[in-house]
Write an enzyme that holds these catalytic residues in place. Structure first.
Site, PDB file in Angstrom:
ATOM      1  N   GLU A 183      31.539  -5.865   3.708  1.00 29.73           N
ATOM      2  CA  GLU A 183      31.152  -6.207   5.075  1.00 29.73           C
ATOM      3  C   GLU A 183      32.343  -6.894   5.750  1.00 29.73           C
ATOM      4  O   GLU A 183      33.130  -7.587   5.105  1.00 29.73           O
ATOM      5  CB  GLU A 183      29.967  -7.160   5.035  1.00 29.73           C
ATOM      6  CG  GLU A 183      29.494  -7.689   6.382  1.00 29.73           C
ATOM      7  CD  GLU A 183      28.445  -8.784   6.238  1.00 29.73           C
ATOM      8  OE1 GLU A 183      27.643  -8.946   7.168  1.00 29.73           O
ATOM      9  OE2 GLU A 183      28.426  -9.481   5.201  1.00 29.73           O
ATOM     10  N   LYS A 207      23.336  -3.324  10.385  1.00 27.05           N
ATOM     11  CA  LYS A 207      22.624  -4.302   9.561  1.00 27.05           C
ATOM     12  C   LYS A 207      21.297  -4.690  10.213  1.00 27.05           C
ATOM     13  O   LYS A 207      21.248  -5.120  11.370  1.00 27.05           O
ATOM     14  CB  LYS A 207      23.524  -5.526   9.390  1.00 27.05           C
ATOM     15  CG  LYS A 207      22.998  -6.621   8.500  1.00 27.05           C
ATOM     16  CD  LYS A 207      24.059  -7.735   8.444  1.00 27.05           C
ATOM     17  CE  LYS A 207      23.664  -8.888   7.585  1.00 27.05           C
ATOM     18  NZ  LYS A 207      24.716  -9.938   7.602  1.00 27.05           N
ATOM     19  N   CYS A 242      24.853  -7.269   3.025  1.00 26.55           N
ATOM     20  CA  CYS A 242      24.816  -8.709   2.806  1.00 26.55           C
ATOM     21  C   CYS A 242      23.394  -9.299   2.817  1.00 26.55           C
ATOM     22  O   CYS A 242      22.673  -9.179   1.845  1.00 26.55           O
ATOM     23  CB  CYS A 242      25.725  -9.409   3.805  1.00 26.55           C
ATOM     24  SG  CYS A 242      26.252 -11.054   3.256  1.00 26.55           S
TER      25      CYS A 242
END
Length: 264
Positions: free
Chosen positions: A40, A106, A142
């Protein structure tokens, strides 16, 4: 399928980071990898204004990733930031290679431990998978790691491998949580999990001490579908090669049919 977990430390300069990405991808291809996964925020680290550096998926940074994917003939997954319609940015994974291209924004934003990603980042809405050499791969980023339903959605879409680029925040117990969660998510969904983090920002950085922004603790890992650690890096930048066998995921699913046995 041989995959490469490419652990790096992003700087504040996208051009410098693109050069790092290209070098790691070339090294991965030389080692026979068919999929190279970068962290990321490979484009630029957290802790700086993201709006001025965000670029669309047809911009020069993404084109640079495409170029090295085409040059090496492998699929590359790398984290970047793209403009969002509301003036914020999207925390985007670009996945590009000979079999085609996808992008994932995300879904779960890091509004935790005193950090508010949603102030500057707009959430995504799509569950995204793609095929790499006949292996279905799910994309996550993440903080998504704390939400098992996303990884089960990958499995429901046919994935036997999930990739998780990350820039994991440091702080008390955070690295231990990372180690626990990457194993748990693989076991929850009976998928292989390739978790690729930003390396620690300094060689002697203490992962127990929080930083102003989530700049990484390293410890990228390849986890089998039975939750066992197959390979792991430390805190420093590095390249980790591993073999993913989709048939093993199918064997685990027959033995422990958690996907079939769900009631909720």
């Amino acid at each position: 399928m041989r995959i490469a977990l490419c652990q790096m430390t992003s700087s504040t300069e996208p051009k410098e980071n693109l050069a790092q990405v290209a070098d790691l991808v070339r090294r991965a291809a030389a080692e026979g990898a068919r999929l190279a996964v970068l962290p990321e925020a490979a484009m630029v680290r957290f802790g700086v204004p993201l709006g001025p550096v965000a670029e669309p998926l047809d911009g020069p940074w993404a084109d640079g990733v495409r170029t090295v994917a085409q040059e090496t003939g492998i699929t590359v997954v790398a984290g970047m930031f793209t403009p969002a319609p509301d003036g914020r940015v999207a925390n985007t994974l670009l996945a590009t290679g000979p079999g085609g291209e996808e992008s994932y924004d995300k879904i779960h934003l890091y509004d935790a431990f005193g950090f508010r990603e949603s102030d500057t980042v707009a959430p995504g809405e799509r569950v995204v998978t793609l095929d790499v050499d006949g292996v279905r791969v799910g994309l996550a980023t993440c903080y998504d790691l704390r939400f098992p339903e996303l990884f089960r959605a990958h499995a429901d879409a046919g994935a036997t491998l999930s990739v998780l680029p990350a820039s994991w925040g440091s702080g008390p117990g955070k690295r231990a949580q990372w180690d626990l969660l990457v194993r748990a998510r693989a076991l929850d969904a009976t998928v292989w999990l390739a978790a690729v983090g930003q390396a620690a920002p300094e060689p002697d950085a203490d992962p127990e001490l929080p930083t102003k922004a989530p700049t990484g603790v390293g410890h990228s890992a390849l986890i089998g579908p039975d939750g066992t650690v197959r390979a792991r890096l430390g805190g420093a930048p590095g390249l980790l090669l591993g073999e993913v066998d989709p048939a093993e995921a199918e064997r685990v699913r027959r033995a422990v049919a958690v996907l079939d046995n769900r009631r909720l």
